[in-house]
Design a protein around this motif. Structure first.
Motif, PDB file in Angstrom:
ATOM      1  N   ALA A   6      35.226  35.159  31.431  1.00 41.48           N
ATOM      2  CA  ALA A   6      35.619  33.900  31.260  1.00 41.48           C
ATOM      3  C   ALA A   6      36.060  33.708  32.242  1.00 41.48           C
ATOM      4  O   ALA A   6      36.099  32.125  32.599  1.00 41.48           O
ATOM      5  CB  ALA A   6      36.570  33.743  30.028  1.00 41.48           C
ATOM      6  N   GLY A   7      37.175  33.901  33.678  1.00 40.68           N
ATOM      7  CA  GLY A   7      37.463  34.053  34.737  1.00 40.68           C
ATOM      8  C   GLY A   7      36.305  33.398  35.666  1.00 40.68           C
ATOM      9  O   GLY A   7      36.565  32.414  36.295  1.00 40.68           O
ATOM     10  N   LEU A   8      35.296  33.849  35.292  1.00 41.49           N
ATOM     11  CA  LEU A   8      34.821  32.896  36.640  1.00 41.49           C
ATOM     12  C   LEU A   8      34.101  32.492  36.275  1.00 41.49           C
ATOM     13  O   LEU A   8      33.316  31.254  36.158  1.00 41.49           O
ATOM     14  CB  LEU A   8      33.157  35.080  36.361  1.00 41.49           C
ATOM     15  CG  LEU A   8      33.178  35.627  37.243  1.00 41.49           C
ATOM     16  CD1 LEU A   8      32.335  36.975  36.859  1.00 41.49           C
ATOM     17  CD2 LEU A   8      33.652  35.815  38.619  1.00 41.49           C
ATOM     18  N   MET A   9      33.666  32.183  34.367  1.00 41.52           N
ATOM     19  CA  MET A   9      33.253  30.244  34.249  1.00 41.52           C
ATOM     20  C   MET A   9      33.857  29.691  34.431  1.00 41.52           C
ATOM     21  O   MET A   9      33.376  28.821  34.600  1.00 41.52           O
ATOM     22  CB  MET A   9      32.602  31.068  32.458  1.00 41.52           C
ATOM     23  CG  MET A   9      32.122  29.862  31.899  1.00 41.52           C
ATOM     24  SD  MET A   9      31.900  29.620  30.185  1.00 41.52           S
ATOM     25  CE  MET A   9      33.056  31.682  29.662  1.00 41.52           C
ATOM     26  N   PHE A  10      35.321  29.732  34.786  1.00 40.46           N
ATOM     27  CA  PHE A  10      35.961  28.761  34.825  1.00 40.46           C
ATOM     28  C   PHE A  10      36.637  28.761  35.977  1.00 40.46           C
ATOM     29  O   PHE A  10      36.978  27.514  36.743  1.00 40.46           O
ATOM     30  CB  PHE A  10      36.912  28.746  34.158  1.00 40.46           C
ATOM     31  CG  PHE A  10      36.361  28.258  32.653  1.00 40.46           C
ATOM     32  CD1 PHE A  10      35.967  27.013  32.152  1.00 40.46           C
ATOM     33  CD2 PHE A  10      36.730  29.216  31.640  1.00 40.46           C
ATOM     34  CE1 PHE A  10      35.694  27.643  30.731  1.00 40.46           C
ATOM     35  CE2 PHE A  10      35.562  29.100  30.040  1.00 40.46           C
ATOM     36  CZ  PHE A  10      35.749  27.607  29.963  1.00 40.46           C
ATOM     37  N   MET A  11      36.249  29.847  36.634  1.00 39.09           N
ATOM     38  CA  MET A  11      37.090  29.303  38.744  1.00 39.09           C
ATOM     39  C   MET A  11      36.039  28.816  39.888  1.00 39.09           C
ATOM     40  O   MET A  11      37.239  28.142  40.002  1.00 39.09           O
ATOM     41  CB  MET A  11      35.977  30.846  39.111  1.00 39.09           C
ATOM     42  CG  MET A  11      35.562  31.648  39.674  1.00 39.09           C
ATOM     43  SD  MET A  11      34.677  32.651  40.801  1.00 39.09           S
ATOM     44  CE  MET A  11      33.250  32.403  41.248  1.00 39.09           C
ATOM     45  N   ALA A  70      40.524  34.181  46.923  1.00 36.81           N
ATOM     46  CA  ALA A  70      41.706  35.034  46.734  1.00 36.81           C
ATOM     47  C   ALA A  70      41.736  35.765  45.973  1.00 36.81           C
ATOM     48  O   ALA A  70      42.572  37.309  45.878  1.00 36.81           O
ATOM     49  CB  ALA A  70      42.701  33.953  47.894  1.00 36.81           C
ATOM     50  N   HIS A  71      41.690  35.619  44.958  1.00 38.79           N
ATOM     51  CA  HIS A  71      42.212  36.249  43.763  1.00 38.79           C
ATOM     52  C   HIS A  71      40.977  37.368  43.875  1.00 38.79           C
ATOM     53  O   HIS A  71      41.113  38.259  43.121  1.00 38.79           O
ATOM     54  CB  HIS A  71      41.958  35.270  42.442  1.00 38.79           C
ATOM     55  CG  HIS A  71      42.343  34.502  42.455  1.00 38.79           C
ATOM     56  ND1 HIS A  71      44.681  34.454  41.702  1.00 38.79           N
ATOM     57  CD2 HIS A  71      43.275  33.147  42.366  1.00 38.79           C
ATOM     58  CE1 HIS A  71      45.191  34.078  41.755  1.00 38.79           C
ATOM     59  NE2 HIS A  71      44.458  32.878  42.048  1.00 38.79           N
TER      60      HIS A  71
END
Length: 117
Positions: free
Chosen positions: A18-23, A33-34
């Motif tokens: 989900a983080g990748l989808m909205f990065m 950086a994250h």
């Protein structure tokens, strides 16, 4: 049941996915950086688990008894290497930082029909 678990991959890390989808909602440098932070955290976790596994093995525990831990370490390391690569692509400008379809691809699909794959 166990056979199904072994044979059929599942989405096992949906939170990260989900983080990748909205990065793309972050700036490219912030996202990179994250990801760099994640790679560092993954490396620390891998090192910790490798240390634990070595200690347990020294006590005579067989590899088969630790196979799930070995798998966990391998998966974490694969993720770490992938994350480092994506972070590098972002920093090098090789990963496009926009979401959507390439306009040329849209025209190509219209010309050849949507069912070309």
């Amino acid at each position: 049941m166990v056979g199904d678990i072994l044979a059929h991959p599942r989405r096992e890390y949906p939170h990260f996915a989900a983080g990748l989808m909205f990065m793309h909602h972050l700036g490219a440098s912030e996202a990179a950086a994250h990801l760099a932070d994640r790679a560092v955290a993954l490396k620390a976790k891998i090192e910790k688990l490798n240390g634990i596994m070595a200690e347990i093995r020294e006590q005579g525990v067989t590899r088969l008894a630790l196979i799930e831990l070995e798998h966990k370490i391998a998966m974490l390391d694969a993720e770490r290497r992938w994350v480092i690569n994506v972070e590098r692509e972002i920093n090098d400008g090789k990963l496009e930082w926009k979401v959507g379809s390439n306009p040329d691809l849209v025209r190509l699909r219209r010309r050849h029909g949507a069912r070309t794959h």
